[in-house]
Design a protein around this motif. Structure first.
Motif, PDB file in Angstrom:
ATOM      1  N   ASP A   1      -6.459   3.580   1.189  1.00  0.00           N
ATOM      2  CA  ASP A   1      -7.085   1.867   0.229  1.00  0.00           C
ATOM      3  C   ASP A   1      -6.205   2.840  -1.441  1.00  0.00           C
ATOM      4  O   ASP A   1      -6.801   4.263  -1.613  1.00  0.00           O
ATOM      5  N   ALA A   2      -6.648   1.793  -2.186  1.00  0.00           N
ATOM      6  CA  ALA A   2      -6.185   1.900  -3.810  1.00  0.00           C
ATOM      7  C   ALA A   2      -6.922   1.297  -4.360  1.00  0.00           C
ATOM      8  O   ALA A   2      -6.923   0.129  -3.518  1.00  0.00           O
ATOM      9  N   GLU A  17      -5.175   3.967  -8.137  1.00  0.00           N
ATOM     10  CA  GLU A  17      -6.176   5.675  -8.266  1.00  0.00           C
ATOM     11  C   GLU A  17      -6.444   4.835  -6.124  1.00  0.00           C
ATOM     12  O   GLU A  17      -6.577   4.178  -5.577  1.00  0.00           O
ATOM     13  N   ALA A  18      -5.910   5.880  -5.969  1.00  0.00           N
ATOM     14  CA  ALA A  18      -5.540   6.176  -4.139  1.00  0.00           C
ATOM     15  C   ALA A  18      -7.082   7.785  -3.863  1.00  0.00           C
ATOM     16  O   ALA A  18      -6.233   8.883  -3.578  1.00  0.00           O
ATOM     17  N   LEU A  21      -5.761  10.206  -1.437  1.00  0.00           N
ATOM     18  CA  LEU A  21      -4.364  10.565  -1.199  1.00  0.00           C
ATOM     19  C   LEU A  21      -4.574  12.238  -1.580  1.00  0.00           C
ATOM     20  O   LEU A  21      -4.707  12.315  -3.272  1.00  0.00           O
TER      21      LEU A  21
END
Length: 128
Positions: A1-2, A17-18, A21
């Protein structure tokens, strides 16, 4: 998800922005030293194929007539839907651009200095 932090339609760039990650930061190459005929690599997920690598040859570096800076990197590299947003790297693996589109059979990439200016404008702390 980002989450989308910022986007610029004119530049065809978005900053995501993740939080989950993890990974290493890319090493950037010298876009100004690129010359026609150099080997370039494009990494992406074209047509749903994860982590596919494409190889091509630098065709041209288009310069902005006002600033003289690199505006586009064009290569005879086979890009497909899913390569957009992935890195374009020179043979040593240093990132020189972000793949964005195909025009007249050439894969076009946004040069890293343009990307770095975009990030510095929207997230100054990341550019440091």
């Amino acid at each position: 998800d980002a989450d989308v932090v910022a986007h610029d339609r004119r530049l065809d760039l978005a900053l995501l922005e993740a939080p989950g990650l993890r990974g290493r930061a890319p090493v950037f190459g010298d876009v100004e030293s690129l010359r026609a005929g150099e080997l370039l690599l494009a990494l992406g997920h074209p047509l749903g194929v994860a982590s596919a690598l494409a190889l091509g040859v630098l065709h041209a570096v288009a310069r902005d007539p006002r600033s003289g800076g690199v505006r586009w990197i064009g290569a005879d590299i086979r890009l497909a839907p899913g390569n957009s947003g992935g890195p374009l790297a020179e043979a040593a693996g240093r990132v020189v651009g972000i793949n964005t589109m195909i025009v007249g059979g050439l894969g076009l990439a946004i040069p890293t200095p343009v990307v770095q200016r975009f990030v510095a404008r929207v997230r100054p702390a990341l550019a440091a």
